[in-house]
Scaffold this active site. Structure first.
Site, mmCIF file in Angstrom:
data_model
loop_
_atom_site.group_PDB
_atom_site.id
_atom_site.type_symbol
_atom_site.label_atom_id
_atom_site.label_comp_id
_atom_site.label_asym_id
_atom_site.label_seq_id
_atom_site.Cartn_x
_atom_site.Cartn_y
_atom_site.Cartn_z
ATOM 1 N N HIS A 80 0.828 -1.211 0.000
ATOM 2 C CA HIS A 80 0.000 0.000 0.000
ATOM 3 C C HIS A 80 0.864 1.263 0.000
ATOM 4 C CE1 HIS A 80 0.221 0.877 4.447
ATOM 5 N NE2 HIS A 80 0.263 -0.432 4.579
ATOM 6 N N ASP A 82 -0.232 4.396 0.926
ATOM 7 C CA ASP A 82 -0.504 5.428 1.936
ATOM 8 C C ASP A 82 0.284 5.146 3.203
ATOM 9 O OD1 ASP A 82 -2.145 3.117 2.447
ATOM 10 O OD2 ASP A 82 -3.345 4.307 3.843
ATOM 11 N N ASP A 144 6.065 1.286 6.840
ATOM 12 C CA ASP A 144 4.726 0.715 6.632
ATOM 13 C C ASP A 144 3.989 1.656 5.683
ATOM 14 O OD1 ASP A 144 2.224 -0.366 6.754
ATOM 15 O OD2 ASP A 144 1.821 0.249 8.822
ATOM 16 N N GLU A 178 -4.977 1.942 2.602
ATOM 17 C CA GLU A 178 -5.037 0.717 3.402
ATOM 18 C C GLU A 178 -5.207 1.045 4.878
ATOM 19 O OE1 GLU A 178 -3.604 -2.635 5.881
ATOM 20 O OE2 GLU A 178 -2.788 -0.616 5.765
ATOM 21 N N GLU A 179 -4.560 2.117 5.313
ATOM 22 C CA GLU A 179 -4.562 2.449 6.746
ATOM 23 C C GLU A 179 -5.933 2.899 7.233
ATOM 24 O OE1 GLU A 179 -2.237 1.610 8.539
ATOM 25 O OE2 GLU A 179 -0.328 1.745 7.468
ATOM 26 N N HIS A 384 3.525 3.027 12.605
ATOM 27 C CA HIS A 384 2.578 4.050 13.077
ATOM 28 C C HIS A 384 3.162 4.886 14.215
ATOM 29 C CE1 HIS A 384 -1.172 1.709 11.436
ATOM 30 N NE2 HIS A 384 -0.108 1.568 10.674
HETATM 31 ZN ZN ZN Z 1 0.743 -1.488 6.330
#
Ligand code: ZN
Length: 418
Positions: A80, A82, A144, A178-179, A384
């Site tokens: 992903h 984003d 991520d 995705e997030e 995150h």
């Molecule tokens: Zn991810």
């Protein structure tokens, strides 16, 4: 600088955080188009076919199979574009830190070091004397999932430069949002011509997920009976009181803060309202289908019990399914997606660790739409968070794992005839 590191450092500088407050639009932020266009251009430069970046910031493109593998089903690799809105994500300024042990310091913010200690992440000991990529401490790093994006792109670049390296047709799929729960939702699975694939969106090197939570969201509405408090005796039903009773009747040991491993949970995420009406929101999670169904039933049973006490219609529960454990949909023919991934790790000198993902992945919804997609590690840590980091050796090793993995799909499946 190796290709995967160069790509990673470049991709994380492109702002592409998603926005949960604009989730009705895909992509939720226009800046994700910047990342999509960049990747589409690079896929085209690598010689991929059918490259497209669509109006929703989904990017797809396919690298042709090696000679002899042209007739085999394609393999999808998905990541992903984003980054999480859970931490500051704009203006990521990555740098490489030579880690010499002790705390890993990403940067100094407001006079305080932003650091990760070996107590917090014991794996740090594995990377002593090595290079680790961190943000400057003021933003997340976006490993991520830019690490996953960079690893897939570096693999494709290596394969493109070496047409004889064995692989089936490889379809790269980069998805937005995705997030905030969209991810692969608008990906046209049928058009990909693949029978399976992988998301590259996991954690530490070697981690592998082919199970994830089943997930639903329950909205509990409590309607009270409001009268003047001065003359309320035997008449008033206070929605706040009933809502608090509801929460007290949900098994206390089955909250996220008390569960781990394969244990599921009930998690209240939101409460709002007044004495006359209260809305509670819960998320329900479990791995086992029967246990998951039992959780949904418990919500309804508690509501029924309180309705018996306070009157029919006082408490109502509405449950909306979010995603399901992808393992439920893996058929016998999909087993090699698991076996090959474990083998590719071992052959690369990485001991695989199968982890039941305590969350969802893009692969879960792809699996339920007919494209089984377990999740591979990216090598990243502390997702995150402003403390997010990824060891350079993990980026490089992941490309090696991917190279070995795709080679395994360049031979016909057992029983498919040779
Ligand atoms: Zn991810």
């Amino acid at each position: 600088m190796t290709d995967v590191l160069e790509r990673f450092m470049r991709y994380v500088r492109v702002d592409s955080a998603s926005d949960p407050d604009n989730a009705s639009v895909t992509p939720s932020t226009a800046r994700q188009h910047d990342m999509a266009r960049l990747l589409a251009d690079e896929l085209a430069e690598l010689g991929c076919e059918g490259v497209s970046a669509d109006g929703h910031a989904y990017v797809t493109g396919a690298l042709p199979a090696s000679p002899g593998a042209e007739g085999l089903p394609a393999l999808v690799l998905c990541a992903h574009i984003d980054s999480s809105p859970d931490a500051p994500a704009e203006g990521v300024s990555p740098h490489v830190v030579r880690y010499e042990g002790g705390a890993l310091v990403a940067g100094v913010v407001d006079g305080e070091p932003v650091q990760t200690t070996p107590e917090q992440v014991p794996d740090l000991a594995l990377f002593e004397g090595q290079d680790i990529v961190c943000s400057d401490g003021s933003t997340l790093l976006s490993a991520d999932d830019k690490a996953g994006v960079a690893e897939i792109m570096a693999l494709l670049a290596r394969l493109a430069a070496n047409p004889e390296l064995p692989r089936p047709r490889i379809v790269a799929a980069f998805v937005p949002d995705e997030e905030i729960g969209h991810g692969a939702a608008l990906l046209d699975v049928e058009s990909l011509g693949a029978c399976g694939g992988y998301t590259v969106d996991g954690g530490a090197l070697g981690e592998f997920n082919y199970e994830c939570f089943s997930a639903s969201e329950a909205t509990v509405t409590v309607r009270g009976v409001m009268v003047h408090p001065g003359s309320a005796k035997d008449v008033m039903v206070n929605a706040i009181t009933v809502a608090s009773e509801f929460q007290q009747m949900i098994p206390a040991a089955e909250r996220p803060e008390h569960t781990e491993g394969r244990e599921g949970f009930y998690h209240p995420t939101d409460i709002s309202g007044t004495a006359s009406e209260v809305t509670l929101t819960y998320i329900l999670r479990d791995f086992d289908a029967a246990d998951f169904a039992r959780r949904e039933q418990t919500m309804r049973d508690v509501a029924a019990f309180l309705n018996g006490r306070y009157g029919e219609g006082t408490v109502s529960v509405e449950i909306r399914e979010q995603y399901r454990n992808m393992a439920e949909r893996f058929g016998p023919g999909d087993r090699r997606l698991v076996d090959f991934a474990l083998e590719a790790n071992r052959e690369s000198g990485v001991e695989p660790v199968v982890v039941a993902a305590r969350g969802g992945t893009d692969g879960a919804q792809l699996t339920f739409r007919g494209l089984p997609c377990p999740n591979l590690a990216t090598g990243g840590y502390n997702a995150h968070s402003v403390r997010e980091f990824v060891p350079v050796s993990s980026l490089e090793k992941t490309v090696e794992v991917l190279e070995r993995l795709v080679a395994k799909f360049a031979a016909p499946a057992d029983g498919a005839g040779a």
